[in-house]
Structures are given as C-alpha cells and as structure tokens.
Design a protein around this motif. Structure first.
Motif, PDB file in Angstrom:
ATOM      1  N   ALA A  69       1.105  -1.304   0.315  1.00 31.74           N
ATOM      2  CA  ALA A  69      -0.214  -0.178   0.053  1.00 31.74           C
ATOM      3  C   ALA A  69       1.060   1.462   0.220  1.00 31.74           C
ATOM      4  O   ALA A  69       0.862   1.905  -0.464  1.00 31.74           O
ATOM      5  CB  ALA A  69      -0.936  -0.129   1.446  1.00 31.74           C
ATOM      6  N   TRP A  70       1.952   1.633   0.668  1.00 30.00           N
ATOM      7  CA  TRP A  70       3.345   2.448   0.303  1.00 30.00           C
ATOM      8  C   TRP A  70       3.497   2.188  -0.459  1.00 30.00           C
ATOM      9  O   TRP A  70       3.697   3.769  -0.721  1.00 30.00           O
ATOM     10  CB  TRP A  70       3.593   2.187   1.993  1.00 30.00           C
ATOM     11  N   GLY A  71       3.649   1.575  -1.169  1.00 28.85           N
ATOM     12  CA  GLY A  71       4.649   1.395  -2.591  1.00 28.85           C
ATOM     13  C   GLY A  71       3.211   2.199  -3.938  1.00 28.85           C
ATOM     14  O   GLY A  71       4.055   2.746  -4.155  1.00 28.85           O
ATOM     15  N   ALA A  72       1.897   1.667  -3.637  1.00 22.20           N
ATOM     16  CA  ALA A  72       1.105   1.875  -4.622  1.00 22.20           C
ATOM     17  C   ALA A  72       1.157   3.654  -3.952  1.00 22.20           C
ATOM     18  O   ALA A  72       0.879   4.547  -5.270  1.00 22.20           O
ATOM     19  CB  ALA A  72      -0.152   1.761  -4.128  1.00 22.20           C
ATOM     20  N   LEU A  73       0.662   3.775  -2.767  1.00 22.92           N
ATOM     21  CA  LEU A  73       0.796   5.756  -3.078  1.00 22.92           C
ATOM     22  C   LEU A  73       1.677   6.458  -3.127  1.00 22.92           C
ATOM     23  O   LEU A  73       1.645   7.588  -3.420  1.00 22.92           O
ATOM     24  CB  LEU A  73       0.379   5.781  -1.001  1.00 22.92           C
TER      25      LEU A  73
END
Length: 228
Positions: A69-73
């Motif tokens: 999720a952090w990578g996608a954000l």
C-alpha cells in the motif's frame, strides 16, 4: 468473504486494460516518449499493486499488504502528474481530429480528480475494511473507458466507430457498477463507493460531448496547454 478472491477479478481487469493498450503501449513496451512510458508503467503498477493487496489479505499477510500500500501511494503522484502532462501534450497533437483532445481531456481530468477522491476515502476508511476495499477496487474502473474504447474500436471495426466504441466503454463500466451495487444490496451491504462511482461515470458520459465542445472548456484547455 465475497472479496476473498477479488484478485482474480482485478487480474481480469488488468487483462482488459492490457488488451486495450496492447498496440500502443504493451506490445512495444514503450509509449513513444519518456512521459508516456512513465504514465503507462505507473498506471499498470497501480493495478498490479491492488492485485497484490487483495492476494496478500486473502492469506492474512497484513504487514506485506501495508508495505505494498505504501508503495502504491508513492506511485500515485507520479501517475497523476504524468497523466496531466499527457493531457497537456495531447491538446497540441496535430495527428488527432480537433474535437478529440478536448473530449478526452474532459474524461481524463475529472477521472484523475475522482481517483484522488476514491483513494482519500479508502484511506479514511482503512479501519472499515468493507468500505476500504470497495473504494480501492473502484479505482480500477477509471482505466476502463480509455482501454475498452480503444479495444472496442479496434476489434469491432468497421461496425463501430471511435465514438460508438467510447460510448460502449462507458456503458460497460456503468453495467459493471450496477451489478456490483445489486450484489451488495442482495448481501445486505450499503456502501458509498459503487453508487458514487456510478454517478460519476454517468455524469461524465452525459456531459463529455456538450462540455468538451463549449467555449469555456476549450478556453481552459488553451490555458492548460500553455503551462510550462
């Protein structure tokens, strides 16, 4: 439990998007320019991240879910900026008929704003998994009009021209959302993501031709195209 296998539906969505952009991006593995390629890579990575998040949650791997999720954000600002740049470049593309750049811009710019809204609402509902996953899943549908419009126009030519294919792509998304809403209602679920997305797509679908031909919208795009 109805979303335990959501990654398979997201994989199907990715296949549809890849089919639409196959001749222009995936087959050559390049968009023809650095910005176009960057946008294609980040948009694809966004869908892949959603697939991974669903697969990880189905296996109870919450820590890895958060990491993805952090990578996608982190990808999201690059996706948005590259998309806006592509909209800007498109306004001065002599290879496109004059009516088309303003029309596509009216689809793309509101879609980017709606993407930000969906992601924001998903983050605000991170402790309400049923709402959170629906907001995130809805972001994938924003890639369908450009992808399916191209796919329908290519596969169904000469029976459909580009505008008929574009209308067909919107109708496809609207039908998908109606099915999702009915499924939620039958399961006793009441969530905002799909009704809100349906209202958005219907509004853009209904307004894209008259607004894109208006003097106000074309004046805005002339200003936007002149930005450094």
């Amino acid at each position: 439990m109805s979303y335990r296998y959501a990654h398979w539906y997201l994989i199907a969505a990715l296949v549809a998007i890849m089919a639409g952009f196959w001749p222009s991006f995936f087959r050559p593995l390049s968009g023809g320019s650095a910005w176009h390629t960057l946008h294609g890579v980040t948009a694809t990575a966004w869908v892949v991240a959603l697939i991974l998040q669903s697969w990880l949650m189905a296996r109870g791997l919450r820590i890895w879910h958060r990491r993805v999720a952090w990578g996608a954000l982190a990808l999201l600002p690059v996706l948005i900026v590259s998309a806006l740049y592509m909209v800007q470049v498109m306004q001065t593309n002599p290879a496109m008929p004059p009516f088309l750049p303003p029309l596509l811009a009216f689809i793309d710019i509101p879609s980017l704003a709606f993407l930000i809204l969906l992601v924001t609402l998903a983050l605000l509902n991170v402790r309400r998994p049923a709402a959170h996953k629906r907001f995130m899943a809805a972001t994938v549908l924003l890639g369908f009009p450009p992808a399916l419009g191209r796919l329908y126009a290519r596969v169904l030519a000469p029976w459909l021209d580009f505008m008929q294919a574009l209308h067909g792509s919107f109708l496809t998304v609207e039908l998908i959302l109606v099915v999702l809403i009915i499924g939620d209602r039958r399961a006793g679920q009441r969530h905002l993501a799909y009704p809100m997305s349906l209202a958005f797509f219907i509004a853009v679908h209904a307004l894209m031709i008259p607004v894109s031909a208006s003097a106000g919208w074309q004046s805005f795009l002339a200003w936007f195209a002149g930005l450094p």
